[in-house]
Design a protein around this motif. Structure first.
Motif, mmCIF file in Angstrom:
data_model
loop_
_atom_site.group_PDB
_atom_site.id
_atom_site.type_symbol
_atom_site.label_atom_id
_atom_site.label_comp_id
_atom_site.label_asym_id
_atom_site.label_seq_id
_atom_site.Cartn_x
_atom_site.Cartn_y
_atom_site.Cartn_z
ATOM 1 N N GLU A 113 0.701 -1.349 -0.037
ATOM 2 C CA GLU A 113 -0.149 0.002 -0.035
ATOM 3 C C GLU A 113 0.744 1.316 -0.088
ATOM 4 O O GLU A 113 0.387 2.336 -0.651
ATOM 5 C CB GLU A 113 -0.801 -0.051 1.279
ATOM 6 N N SER A 114 2.068 1.308 0.672
ATOM 7 C CA SER A 114 2.825 2.112 0.871
ATOM 8 C C SER A 114 3.557 2.637 -0.704
ATOM 9 O O SER A 114 3.635 3.629 -1.133
ATOM 10 C CB SER A 114 4.151 2.091 1.898
ATOM 11 N N LEU A 115 3.973 1.614 -1.407
ATOM 12 C CA LEU A 115 4.547 1.773 -2.670
ATOM 13 C C LEU A 115 3.557 2.185 -3.539
ATOM 14 O O LEU A 115 3.876 2.969 -4.337
ATOM 15 C CB LEU A 115 5.189 0.196 -3.200
ATOM 16 N N LEU A 116 2.194 1.875 -3.527
ATOM 17 C CA LEU A 116 1.363 2.301 -4.411
ATOM 18 C C LEU A 116 1.000 3.748 -4.213
ATOM 19 O O LEU A 116 0.926 4.740 -5.082
ATOM 20 C CB LEU A 116 0.068 1.534 -4.425
ATOM 21 N N LYS A 117 1.038 4.328 -2.967
ATOM 22 C CA LYS A 117 0.888 5.522 -2.430
ATOM 23 C C LYS A 117 1.940 6.435 -2.918
ATOM 24 O O LYS A 117 1.776 7.460 -3.567
ATOM 25 C CB LYS A 117 0.745 5.760 -0.989
ATOM 26 N N VAL A 118 3.357 6.110 -2.872
ATOM 27 C CA VAL A 118 4.354 6.365 -3.183
ATOM 28 C C VAL A 118 4.594 6.871 -4.615
ATOM 29 O O VAL A 118 4.894 7.881 -5.291
ATOM 30 C CB VAL A 118 5.785 5.675 -3.001
ATOM 31 N N HIS A 119 4.124 5.929 -5.599
ATOM 32 C CA HIS A 119 3.770 5.891 -7.032
ATOM 33 C C HIS A 119 2.935 7.134 -7.320
ATOM 34 O O HIS A 119 2.822 7.658 -8.300
ATOM 35 C CB HIS A 119 3.692 4.812 -7.570
ATOM 36 N N GLU A 120 1.716 7.178 -6.405
ATOM 37 C CA GLU A 120 0.781 7.977 -6.933
ATOM 38 C C GLU A 120 1.116 9.575 -6.614
ATOM 39 O O GLU A 120 0.972 10.312 -7.372
ATOM 40 C CB GLU A 120 -0.499 7.704 -5.959
ATOM 41 N N LEU A 121 1.967 9.681 -5.574
ATOM 42 C CA LEU A 121 2.445 11.087 -5.205
ATOM 43 C C LEU A 121 3.725 11.338 -6.186
ATOM 44 O O LEU A 121 3.575 12.433 -6.681
ATOM 45 C CB LEU A 121 3.046 10.950 -3.780
ATOM 46 N N ALA A 122 4.435 10.336 -6.688
ATOM 47 C CA ALA A 122 5.398 10.791 -7.734
ATOM 48 C C ALA A 122 4.918 11.065 -9.089
ATOM 49 O O ALA A 122 5.515 11.933 -9.643
ATOM 50 C CB ALA A 122 6.312 9.631 -7.730
ATOM 51 N N THR A 123 3.641 10.421 -9.245
ATOM 52 C CA THR A 123 3.263 11.010 -10.536
ATOM 53 C C THR A 123 2.659 12.261 -10.770
ATOM 54 O O THR A 123 2.974 12.867 -11.414
ATOM 55 C CB THR A 123 1.888 9.759 -10.951
ATOM 56 N N ALA A 124 1.993 12.620 -9.476
ATOM 57 C CA ALA A 124 1.392 13.832 -9.371
ATOM 58 C C ALA A 124 2.872 15.069 -9.342
ATOM 59 O O ALA A 124 2.561 16.151 -10.033
ATOM 60 C CB ALA A 124 0.619 14.207 -8.183
ATOM 61 N N PHE A 125 3.879 14.634 -8.927
ATOM 62 C CA PHE A 125 5.318 15.466 -8.579
ATOM 63 C C PHE A 125 5.559 15.762 -10.110
ATOM 64 O O PHE A 125 5.704 16.969 -10.674
ATOM 65 C CB PHE A 125 6.057 14.874 -7.906
#
Length: 588
Positions: A113-125
């Motif tokens: 779940e943390s890895l998915l969240k990190v990728h979500e934030l990285a995409t927005a960045f």
């Protein structure tokens, strides 16, 4: 091992309609009280896959796969039971309860779940960076490549700054540790121990699962001398490149509607084709397809058109991909792009209508392969024709059915100028030899079961009350030496369970092979015999086995000397007579 509460499993199973779940992956049509379709677990042209909504099980008469809705998701998604539960809970909107303890599975789930969240934030960045002043050059390149703002937004394209620690600073500031970012593949560690952003000074294309969750990034160099030209995320706990197709999350609905997929190589190929309105397209990202990708694609389409680059590498990948798709049961065509153009440049130069026409005029793969291979041989000589035939035999042997092989043999014979009978004989021989080396899927052997065993198993699914009453009449010795004893014992354990839940509870308690066995028997239209008749038959079978054992012991003692063993022999004869009387009574 931590588990979800049984009450939640039962509630979820009640919500998770197996027909609805199966139809996410395969087209089903009603056939009486069941549904039928092409099996998602093996290649076939005639539907042998059935789903029974009322009893909550599936079964394929072709490959033997079977079980309940959890087993279907496990096989289809390659998941363990716990992850299948999570998948279905998400699909039907049920909140997951806590696991029974704080074991490894819970920790693994939290990390995912943390890895998915990190990728979500990285995409927005990355997307935000594309709009900043530092992203001007990247925006200019996208404009030069002919991508509209709408397409850029739809694909989520972004820009990775060149400085080296911008993403790291952003994500650690959001509370994510450096170690997690490294496991996500977003950071790299230098020899001096310093960690930097993996992607620097590049265009960024988010790579998503078919569900839409971003799991990786594909990044393209902005400078001609920047190496490598493409840099992708490494394998991580949430990303395996062999199991993902770029853009499938965007185009899967159109594929399912139209029944075919266009496969291109790169990110810009995909973007340009989608922008042109040709929507049933995915990208393989420059490599030949893998079996996992072909299996994934088959959920949404039964035909495919390969539209790879015309250079040697692209055509080699096309040939390997085509061969794989053919063996997976796809109808496959190849679109030959003229003038050395790739799909990106062809669409920009000629427009969407010309590309659609090229797709419509695409050549059947086997014809393409015959022409491509024939060009490498001198078919005017016997040696060249034999060499050509040898190259084609292994391809022909991998075709999924005999009719297709015979049709290919006709075309091959005409091309090689060899008689059809010779070519067909050689292909059949090659096909047989190939089958002796292929590892076959291990499936339950129904032939080892008696009709009585099959009858009781069928009743456990379709008439649980009668089956449980009948099973209660069996003694432990009656179950010994039965091929189905583990299944029947599992049924006996459910004697006090609610009758309506017996079929699903039974399947939960069985191994994959046992669940397939139950599903195969339950898929039959009618019971082999009534439960009461089955119990009498099993008791009679036990008596007959014991009688045979008694007779063997009598024979052994007589060989040793009847005079010395007469008393023991008399006792055995009495036991044998008792057994014969029981057998006769059970036949009545």
């Amino acid at each position: 091992m931590p588990v979800y509460p049984q009450s939640f499993i039962e509630d979820l199973k009640a919500q998770a309609d197996i027909v609805t779940v199966a139809q996410d992956y395969v087209s089903l049509r009603r056939a009486g009280s069941s549904y039928k379709g092409l099996c998602p677990f093996h290649s076939e042209k005639t539907p042998s896959f059935t789903v029974n909504r009322e009893k909550g099980f599936f079964h394929c008469f072709g490959c033997g796969a079977g079980g309940d809705v959890f087993k279907f998701v496990e096989l289809q998604e390659g998941l363990g039971f716990q992850d299948a539960v999570k998948h279905l809970a998400s699909r039907f909107g049920l909140p997951l309860p806590a696991l029974a303890d704080d074991g490894t599975s819970k920790l693994d789930a939290a990390e995912r779940e943390s890895l998915l969240k990190v990728h979500e934030l990285a995409t927005a960045f990355f997307r935000q960076q594309l709009q900043e002043s530092g992203g001007a050059r990247a925006r200019r390149q996208l404009e030069e490549r002919g991508l509209s703002g709408e397409t850029i937004e739809r694909l989520g394209v972004g820009y990775a700054p060149a400085r080296g620690e911008d993403l790291k600073t952003h994500l650690t500031g959001a509370g994510f540790p450096v170690a997690l970012l490294a496991r996500a593949g977003l950071l790299v560690q230098r020899d001096d121990g310093r960690t930097l952003d993996r992607f620097r000074g590049r265009l960024v294309f988010p790579i998503s699962r078919e569900s839409g969750a971003v799991v990786a990034f594909g990044c393209r160099a902005l400078d001609p001398d920047q190496q490598p030209k493409y840099l992708n995320s490494p394998e991580t706990p949430i990303y395996s490149k062999s199991r993902v197709l770029y853009g499938l999350n965007i185009t899967k609905s159109e594929m399912r509607r139209l029944g075919y997929a266009i496969i291109v190589e790169g990110y810009f190929d995909f973007a340009q084709v989608v922008q042109a309105g040709v929507t049933p397209v995915v990208a393989s990202c420059g490599t030949a397809l893998t079996p996992s990708q072909a299996h994934l694609l088959r959920r949404f389409a039964t035909s495919a058109v390969l539209s790879f680059d015309p250079d040697a590498a692209g055509q080699g990948a096309a040939a390997r991909s085509c061969e794989l798709l053919v063996t997976q049961g796809f109808k496959v065509n190849v679109a030959i792009l003229p003038g050395g153009l790739d799909p990106d440049s062809f669409v920009k130069a000629n427009g969407a209508r010309a590309y659609q026409e090229l797709i419509r005029a695409s050549q059947p793969y086997l014809d393409y392969l015959l022409d491509r291979t024939a060009a490498r041989h001198d078919l005017r000589s016997d040696t060249g024709r034999r060499s050509f035939l040898g190259d084609m035999l292994q391809v022909a042997a991998r075709l999924p059915d005999a009719t297709a092989r015979d049709q290919f043999a006709d075309r091959l014979a005409m091309k090689a100028r060899i008689t059809e009978e010779v070519v067909r004989a050689e292909i059949r021989k090659a096909a047989v030899e190939r089958r002796t080396t292929v590892t076959t899927r291990e499936v339950p052997n129904l032939g080892k079961l008696t009709q009585a065993e099959k009858g009781l198993i069928w009743a456990l699914v379709h008439d649980a009350a009668a089956a449980l009453d009948a099973l209660g009449e069996l003694d432990e010795p009656d179950l010994q030496d039965l091929s189905s004893q583990s299944v029947l014992r599992a049924g006996l354990v459910l004697a006090r369970s609610p009758v309506a839940s017996v079929p699903s509870l039974l399947l939960e308690r069985l191994s994959t092979g046992e669940a397939q066995l139950v599903a195969a028997i339950a898929a039959e239209a009618a019971a082999p015999a009534s439960p009461a008749e089955c119990v009498r038959a099993l008791k009679r079978l036990h008596c007959e086995r014991e009688r045979a054992a008694v007779q063997r012991e009598i024979d052994r003692l007589q060989d040793l000397g009847a005079d010395q063993n007469d008393q023991q022999i008399d006792q055995l004869w009495q036991r044998k007579r008792d057994l014969m009387e029981q057998i006769e009574a059970l036949r009545a």
